[in-house]
Design an enzyme around this catalytic site. Structure first.
Site, mmCIF file in Angstrom:
data_model
loop_
_atom_site.group_PDB
_atom_site.id
_atom_site.type_symbol
_atom_site.label_atom_id
_atom_site.label_comp_id
_atom_site.label_asym_id
_atom_site.label_seq_id
_atom_site.Cartn_x
_atom_site.Cartn_y
_atom_site.Cartn_z
ATOM 1 N N ASP A 142 10.546 -3.524 3.087
ATOM 2 C CA ASP A 142 9.772 -3.135 1.917
ATOM 3 C C ASP A 142 10.079 -1.659 1.628
ATOM 4 O O ASP A 142 10.588 -0.941 2.507
ATOM 5 C CB ASP A 142 8.290 -3.354 2.257
ATOM 6 C CG ASP A 142 7.365 -2.930 1.148
ATOM 7 O OD1 ASP A 142 7.725 -3.074 -0.036
ATOM 8 O OD2 ASP A 142 6.261 -2.448 1.476
ATOM 9 N N ASP A 201 7.856 0.901 -0.645
ATOM 10 C CA ASP A 201 6.703 1.805 -0.686
ATOM 11 C C ASP A 201 5.771 1.549 0.499
ATOM 12 O O ASP A 201 5.340 0.425 0.740
ATOM 13 C CB ASP A 201 5.949 1.631 -2.009
ATOM 14 C CG ASP A 201 6.846 1.920 -3.213
ATOM 15 O OD1 ASP A 201 7.790 2.726 -3.079
ATOM 16 O OD2 ASP A 201 6.605 1.320 -4.284
ATOM 17 N N ASN A 235 8.422 -4.976 -4.566
ATOM 18 C CA ASN A 235 7.707 -5.207 -5.828
ATOM 19 C C ASN A 235 7.619 -3.894 -6.596
ATOM 20 O O ASN A 235 7.197 -2.882 -6.034
ATOM 21 C CB ASN A 235 6.274 -5.686 -5.556
ATOM 22 C CG ASN A 235 6.193 -7.114 -5.057
ATOM 23 O OD1 ASN A 235 7.190 -7.825 -4.998
ATOM 24 N ND2 ASN A 235 4.988 -7.538 -4.705
ATOM 25 N N SER A 245 6.089 -3.548 -10.016
ATOM 26 C CA SER A 245 5.457 -3.989 -11.267
ATOM 27 C C SER A 245 5.206 -2.848 -12.232
ATOM 28 O O SER A 245 4.948 -3.078 -13.418
ATOM 29 C CB SER A 245 4.138 -4.704 -10.966
ATOM 30 O OG SER A 245 3.193 -3.789 -10.439
ATOM 31 N N HIS A 284 8.159 -7.514 -12.314
ATOM 32 C CA HIS A 284 7.137 -8.258 -13.055
ATOM 33 C C HIS A 284 5.707 -7.878 -12.696
ATOM 34 O O HIS A 284 5.429 -7.452 -11.574
ATOM 35 C CB HIS A 284 7.328 -9.761 -12.810
ATOM 36 C CG HIS A 284 8.708 -10.241 -13.149
ATOM 37 N ND1 HIS A 284 9.614 -10.669 -12.210
ATOM 38 C CD2 HIS A 284 9.340 -10.300 -14.349
ATOM 39 C CE1 HIS A 284 10.746 -11.006 -12.798
ATOM 40 N NE2 HIS A 284 10.610 -10.789 -14.090
ATOM 41 N N CYS A 288 9.655 -14.082 -7.991
ATOM 42 C CA CYS A 288 10.187 -13.053 -7.095
ATOM 43 C C CYS A 288 9.123 -12.081 -6.568
ATOM 44 O O CYS A 288 9.316 -11.483 -5.506
ATOM 45 C CB CYS A 288 11.337 -12.295 -7.748
ATOM 46 S SG CYS A 288 11.139 -11.726 -9.438
HETATM 47 MG MG LIG Z 1 4.613 -1.653 0.520
HETATM 48 ZN ZN LIG Z 2 9.305 -10.968 -10.253
#
Ligand SMILES: [Mg+2]
Ligand SMILES: [Zn+2]
Length: 202
Positions: free
Chosen positions: A19, A21, A63, A65, A103, A111
């Site tokens: 990952d 962050d 992720n 977003s 997203h 995803c």
């Molecule tokens: Mg994280």
């Molecule tokens: Zn996505």
């Protein structure tokens, strides 16, 4: 899904999913909107260097977003990415690839973690067998994505959100995650040493 993909320098087949962050850099509740808000964890840079020395390919699974929320501009996002790669390489580490989900949750994509789409994409691109790889993240959604993809999930529970907490790795101590019977680590260096030290395949 946004992906940044390179060819492995050597045909080794050890991989680590990471990952971003909260694992590589300090997370912030209002998102990382520019390079000025991006701060490496020193132990993460050490961990990435160690992984490279062991010929273990590190792949980012993140992720983001804030992109589709309109909080981070694409050009700033890729600027962060480019400078991150540069910083990792300057410290002796590297990334083989990065997969980002842009997203929002309401877009219901395949995803965004806890969906396994990015992990499955990485496995397809590099022909990774799930049983030989770990996903290291700082949230339950990281572990859920790992479980759904069929690989091992490792939880980081950092003691604080501050960068520069020190160069040594504190020993694992009881935590909510550990109480739940899971492997829990306080920083990324400790995690990769514990998980990969005896697991590197020839
Ligand atoms: Mg994280
Ligand atoms: Zn996505």
């Amino acid at each position: 899904m946004l992906s940044w993909i390179r060819s492995p320098e050597t045909p080794h087949r050890n991989f680590a999913f990471l990952d971003r962050d909260g694992v590589i850099n300090v997370d912030r509740p209002d998102y990382i909107k520019g390079w000025g808000e991006y701060h490496f964890y020193p132990d993460a840079l050490e961990a990435l260097r160690w992984l490279r020395e062991q010929s273990i390919n590190a792949i980012l699974i993140s992720n983001q977003s804030a992109l589709n929320r309109g909080i981070v501009r694409r050009e700033d996002f890729w600027d962060i990415h480019d400078r991150m790669i540069h910083g990792i390489r300057e410290a002796g580490g590297d990334l083989l690839a990065a997969f980002y989900c842009p997203h929002r949750p309401d877009e219901k994509c395949a995803c965004r973690k806890p969906e396994p789409g990015m992990l499955l994409a990485a496995c397809a691109v590099y022909r990774i067998s799930m049983e030989n790889v770990c996903m290291i993240g700082d949230r339950e959604t990281d572990l859920s994505a790992a479980a759904r993809a069929g690989c091992r999930g490792i939880l980081l529970e950092r003691l604080s959100g501050e960068a520069g907490a020190g160069e040594s790795s504190p020993p694992a101590v009881p935590s909510p995650g550990a109480a739940a019977g899971r492997s829990v680590y306080r920083d990324l260096l400790q995690a990769v040493l514990s998980v990969y030290r005896f697991a590197v395949m020839p």
